[in-house]
Design a protein around this motif. Structure first.
Motif, PDB file in Angstrom:
ATOM      1  N   ALA A 112       0.910  -1.030   0.078  1.00 45.69           N
ATOM      2  CA  ALA A 112       0.158   0.207  -0.054  1.00 45.69           C
ATOM      3  C   ALA A 112       1.080   1.053   0.222  1.00 45.69           C
ATOM      4  O   ALA A 112       0.661   1.900  -1.039  1.00 45.69           O
ATOM      5  CB  ALA A 112      -0.958   0.087   1.204  1.00 45.69           C
ATOM      6  N   GLN A 113       1.474   1.446   1.514  1.00 44.98           N
ATOM      7  CA  GLN A 113       2.959   2.447   0.883  1.00 44.98           C
ATOM      8  C   GLN A 113       3.686   2.715  -0.536  1.00 44.98           C
ATOM      9  O   GLN A 113       3.409   3.441  -1.309  1.00 44.98           O
ATOM     10  CB  GLN A 113       4.165   2.657   1.959  1.00 44.98           C
ATOM     11  CG  GLN A 113       3.498   2.286   3.186  1.00 44.98           C
ATOM     12  CD  GLN A 113       4.636   1.940   4.324  1.00 44.98           C
ATOM     13  OE1 GLN A 113       5.101   0.903   4.162  1.00 44.98           O
ATOM     14  NE2 GLN A 113       4.308   2.763   5.481  1.00 44.98           N
ATOM     15  N   THR A 114       4.074   1.446  -1.157  1.00 47.50           N
ATOM     16  CA  THR A 114       4.905   1.549  -2.410  1.00 47.50           C
ATOM     17  C   THR A 114       3.337   2.164  -3.635  1.00 47.50           C
ATOM     18  O   THR A 114       3.927   3.448  -4.737  1.00 47.50           O
ATOM     19  CB  THR A 114       5.173   0.990  -2.710  1.00 47.50           C
ATOM     20  OG1 THR A 114       5.993  -0.236  -1.905  1.00 47.50           O
ATOM     21  CG2 THR A 114       5.837   0.026  -4.540  1.00 47.50           C
ATOM     22  N   ILE A 115       2.670   1.271  -3.515  1.00 50.27           N
ATOM     23  CA  ILE A 115       1.498   1.803  -4.918  1.00 50.27           C
ATOM     24  C   ILE A 115       0.995   3.469  -4.567  1.00 50.27           C
ATOM     25  O   ILE A 115       1.200   4.138  -5.321  1.00 50.27           O
ATOM     26  CB  ILE A 115       0.522   1.619  -3.876  1.00 50.27           C
ATOM     27  CG1 ILE A 115       0.541  -0.378  -4.752  1.00 50.27           C
ATOM     28  CG2 ILE A 115      -0.579   1.259  -5.386  1.00 50.27           C
ATOM     29  CD1 ILE A 115      -0.572  -0.946  -4.517  1.00 50.27           C
ATOM     30  N   ARG A 116       0.850   4.221  -3.068  1.00 47.76           N
ATOM     31  CA  ARG A 116       0.362   5.411  -2.406  1.00 47.76           C
ATOM     32  C   ARG A 116       0.954   6.087  -2.851  1.00 47.76           C
ATOM     33  O   ARG A 116       2.093   7.492  -3.837  1.00 47.76           O
ATOM     34  CB  ARG A 116      -0.157   5.665  -2.180  1.00 47.76           C
ATOM     35  CG  ARG A 116      -1.351   4.711  -1.841  1.00 47.76           C
ATOM     36  CD  ARG A 116      -2.132   5.597  -0.339  1.00 47.76           C
ATOM     37  NE  ARG A 116      -2.505   6.159   0.193  1.00 47.76           N
ATOM     38  CZ  ARG A 116      -2.681   7.662  -0.086  1.00 47.76           C
ATOM     39  NH1 ARG A 116      -4.146   6.784  -0.617  1.00 47.76           N
ATOM     40  NH2 ARG A 116      -3.162   8.422   0.059  1.00 47.76           N
ATOM     41  N   TYR A 117       2.975   5.779  -2.124  1.00 44.84           N
ATOM     42  CA  TYR A 117       3.703   7.165  -2.337  1.00 44.84           C
ATOM     43  C   TYR A 117       4.770   6.833  -3.175  1.00 44.84           C
ATOM     44  O   TYR A 117       5.246   8.155  -3.505  1.00 44.84           O
ATOM     45  CB  TYR A 117       3.726   6.608  -1.395  1.00 44.84           C
ATOM     46  CG  TYR A 117       3.265   7.370   0.294  1.00 44.84           C
ATOM     47  CD1 TYR A 117       1.899   8.050   0.150  1.00 44.84           C
ATOM     48  CD2 TYR A 117       2.994   5.779   1.266  1.00 44.84           C
ATOM     49  CE1 TYR A 117       0.770   8.295   1.447  1.00 44.84           C
ATOM     50  CE2 TYR A 117       1.687   5.912   2.250  1.00 44.84           C
ATOM     51  CZ  TYR A 117       1.266   7.074   2.225  1.00 44.84           C
ATOM     52  OH  TYR A 117      -0.560   7.188   2.710  1.00 44.84           O
ATOM     53  N   ARG A 118       4.624   6.120  -3.904  1.00 46.39           N
ATOM     54  CA  ARG A 118       5.916   5.754  -4.852  1.00 46.39           C
ATOM     55  C   ARG A 118       5.563   5.885  -6.581  1.00 46.39           C
ATOM     56  O   ARG A 118       5.818   6.349  -6.821  1.00 46.39           O
ATOM     57  CB  ARG A 118       6.958   4.242  -4.321  1.00 46.39           C
ATOM     58  CG  ARG A 118       7.340   4.507  -3.483  1.00 46.39           C
ATOM     59  CD  ARG A 118       8.787   3.842  -3.324  1.00 46.39           C
ATOM     60  NE  ARG A 118       9.254   3.117  -1.517  1.00 46.39           N
ATOM     61  CZ  ARG A 118      10.077   4.499  -0.887  1.00 46.39           C
ATOM     62  NH1 ARG A 118      10.558   4.731  -1.587  1.00 46.39           N
ATOM     63  NH2 ARG A 118      10.766   4.209   0.710  1.00 46.39           N
ATOM     64  N   LEU A 119       4.769   5.531  -6.348  1.00 39.21           N
ATOM     65  CA  LEU A 119       3.631   5.327  -7.716  1.00 39.21           C
ATOM     66  C   LEU A 119       2.589   6.209  -7.637  1.00 39.21           C
ATOM     67  O   LEU A 119       2.425   6.529  -8.636  1.00 39.21           O
ATOM     68  CB  LEU A 119       3.046   4.178  -7.911  1.00 39.21           C
ATOM     69  CG  LEU A 119       4.629   3.000  -7.603  1.00 39.21           C
ATOM     70  CD1 LEU A 119       3.960   1.020  -8.306  1.00 39.21           C
ATOM     71  CD2 LEU A 119       5.268   3.140  -8.683  1.00 39.21           C
ATOM     72  N   GLY A 120       2.325   6.672  -7.246  1.00 35.66           N
ATOM     73  CA  GLY A 120       1.751   7.761  -6.605  1.00 35.66           C
ATOM     74  C   GLY A 120      -0.129   7.396  -7.340  1.00 35.66           C
ATOM     75  O   GLY A 120      -0.537   8.435  -7.067  1.00 35.66           O
ATOM     76  N   LEU A 121      -0.405   6.249  -7.461  1.00 37.64           N
ATOM     77  CA  LEU A 121      -2.116   5.804  -7.643  1.00 37.64           C
ATOM     78  C   LEU A 121      -2.327   5.722  -6.199  1.00 37.64           C
ATOM     79  O   LEU A 121      -2.697   4.607  -5.279  1.00 37.64           O
ATOM     80  CB  LEU A 121      -2.156   4.069  -8.069  1.00 37.64           C
ATOM     81  CG  LEU A 121      -1.011   3.983  -9.086  1.00 37.64           C
ATOM     82  CD1 LEU A 121      -0.416   2.305  -9.308  1.00 37.64           C
ATOM     83  CD2 LEU A 121      -1.216   4.636 -10.282  1.00 37.64           C
ATOM     84  N   THR A 122      -2.819   6.934  -5.507  1.00 35.47           N
ATOM     85  CA  THR A 122      -3.340   7.039  -4.818  1.00 35.47           C
ATOM     86  C   THR A 122      -4.571   6.888  -4.543  1.00 35.47           C
ATOM     87  O   THR A 122      -5.401   6.783  -3.424  1.00 35.47           O
ATOM     88  CB  THR A 122      -3.812   8.762  -4.600  1.00 35.47           C
ATOM     89  OG1 THR A 122      -4.061   9.073  -5.263  1.00 35.47           O
ATOM     90  CG2 THR A 122      -2.233   8.933  -4.138  1.00 35.47           C
ATOM     91  N   GLY A 123      -5.385   5.888  -5.422  1.00 38.83           N
ATOM     92  CA  GLY A 123      -6.988   5.967  -6.011  1.00 38.83           C
ATOM     93  C   GLY A 123      -7.202   4.378  -4.122  1.00 38.83           C
ATOM     94  O   GLY A 123      -8.145   4.081  -4.055  1.00 38.83           O
ATOM     95  N   THR A 124      -6.051   3.601  -4.197  1.00 37.27           N
ATOM     96  CA  THR A 124      -5.957   2.672  -2.806  1.00 37.27           C
ATOM     97  C   THR A 124      -5.731   3.121  -1.881  1.00 37.27           C
ATOM     98  O   THR A 124      -4.422   4.165  -2.034  1.00 37.27           O
ATOM     99  CB  THR A 124      -4.761   1.849  -3.417  1.00 37.27           C
ATOM    100  OG1 THR A 124      -4.665   1.092  -4.718  1.00 37.27           O
ATOM    101  CG2 THR A 124      -4.093   1.144  -1.825  1.00 37.27           C
ATOM    102  N   LYS A 125      -7.019   3.304  -0.869  1.00 30.68           N
ATOM    103  CA  LYS A 125      -6.448   3.614   0.193  1.00 30.68           C
ATOM    104  C   LYS A 125      -6.378   2.930   1.223  1.00 30.68           C
ATOM    105  O   LYS A 125      -6.075   1.517   1.706  1.00 30.68           O
ATOM    106  CB  LYS A 125      -8.418   4.085   0.588  1.00 30.68           C
ATOM    107  CG  LYS A 125      -9.041   4.704   0.030  1.00 30.68           C
ATOM    108  CD  LYS A 125      -8.454   6.394  -0.603  1.00 30.68           C
ATOM    109  CE  LYS A 125      -9.422   7.400  -2.324  1.00 30.68           C
ATOM    110  NZ  LYS A 125      -8.350   8.196  -2.614  1.00 30.68           N
ATOM    111  N   ILE A 126      -5.901   3.555   2.757  1.00 32.23           N
ATOM    112  CA  ILE A 126      -5.049   3.285   3.820  1.00 32.23           C
ATOM    113  C   ILE A 126      -5.943   3.378   4.568  1.00 32.23           C
ATOM    114  O   ILE A 126      -6.133   5.134   5.078  1.00 32.23           O
ATOM    115  CB  ILE A 126      -3.956   3.600   3.658  1.00 32.23           C
ATOM    116  CG1 ILE A 126      -3.253   2.732   2.856  1.00 32.23           C
ATOM    117  CG2 ILE A 126      -3.538   2.767   5.628  1.00 32.23           C
ATOM    118  CD1 ILE A 126      -1.527   2.851   2.851  1.00 32.23           C
TER     119      ILE A 126
END
Ligand code: FES
Ligand code: FES
Length: 242
Positions: A112-126
């Protein structure tokens, strides 16, 4: 011309630096104080010319650092410890939404961290960040997983799909997304990406689920707005169209 400070201090009898009490201290081993110098050769004195107080303290500090670093390594899981030692393993190729993305990821980072914060795919929520709410659900080889509780290094070689990857390239929504809109599923919308991914994962595996099967498939996705029936209706609606 004014007198400089050290000279003025010397005339006044003030030492340039405060005396170090240890400099005048003659250390004698306790055994020698009690019994006199009985040893031949003499007792080993740690205050020899080659071992200064400063060097001793430096050694204590360095050994503390070494111990805490090794303790850190021993508290890691086996895979993490190996990766920590071989830093080159931080580089991962993620196959995400049909693209290969090369990322530098610490061994302890979650997907989740990689997806959101490295790849910018913020559709995935935490949401909870502890495998309870399902907001972070993505697909790994078409199987829904909680990305907050999956290490990025664990999904090497798997095809990852996030909510950004389910629509058509021309922007046409996935039938599940359209059905959720039609059935008024999203209220605040925070849980929606996770609901979408669980539903898409279900329909890939079972295109004609019963209501109970659909309910079970979405049971890992909490909705604080309470729109469960809307999402369930959306899955059944989509199943008739996929
Ligand atoms: S954020 Fe992953 S389950 Fe809640
Ligand atoms: S729509 Fe708000 S949490 Fe589900």
């Amino acid at each position: 011309m004014s007198e400089d400070a050290p000279n003025r201090a010397a005339k006044l009898g003030i030492p340039e630096f405060p005396p170090d009490p240890a400099d005048d201290f003659e250390w004698v081993p306790a055994t020698r104080q009690v019994a006199g110098d009985l040893s031949e050769p003499p007792l080993i004195d740690w205050r020899t010319a080659s071992t200064s107080r400063r060097a001793f303290l430096r050694g204590v500090v360095c050994s503390g650092v070494a111990v805490s670093a090794s303790a850190h390594l021993f508290t890691l899981r086996p895979g993490e410890a190996r990766a920590a030692v071989r830093g080159v393993e931080r580089l991962v190729t993620l196959h995400i939404n049909g693209r290969a993305r090369r990322v530098d990821v610490p061994p302890s980072e979650t997907l989740a961290q990689t997806i959101r914060y490295r790849l910018g795919l913020t559709g995935t929520k935490i949401g909870c960040n502890r495998a309870e709410c399902g907001a972070c659900t993505v697909l790994a080889d078409d199987v829904p997983i909680y990305s907050c509780s999956t290490l990025t290094h664990q999904v090497r070689g798997k095809a990852i799909t996030t909510v950004e990857g389910v629509a058509e390239p021309d922007g046409t929504l996935h039938p599940v997304q359209q059905a959720f809109i039609d059935e008024l599923g999203p209220q605040c919308g925070f849980c929606t990406p996770g609901q979408v991914m669980s539903a898409v994962g279900l329909l890939k595996k079972n295109p004609n689920p019963t209501v109970d099967q659909a309910r079970r498939a979405l049971s890992g996705n909490l909705c604080r707005c309470g729109a469960y029936h809307h999402y369930l209706a959306g899955v059944m609606h989509a199943a008739g169209r996929t």
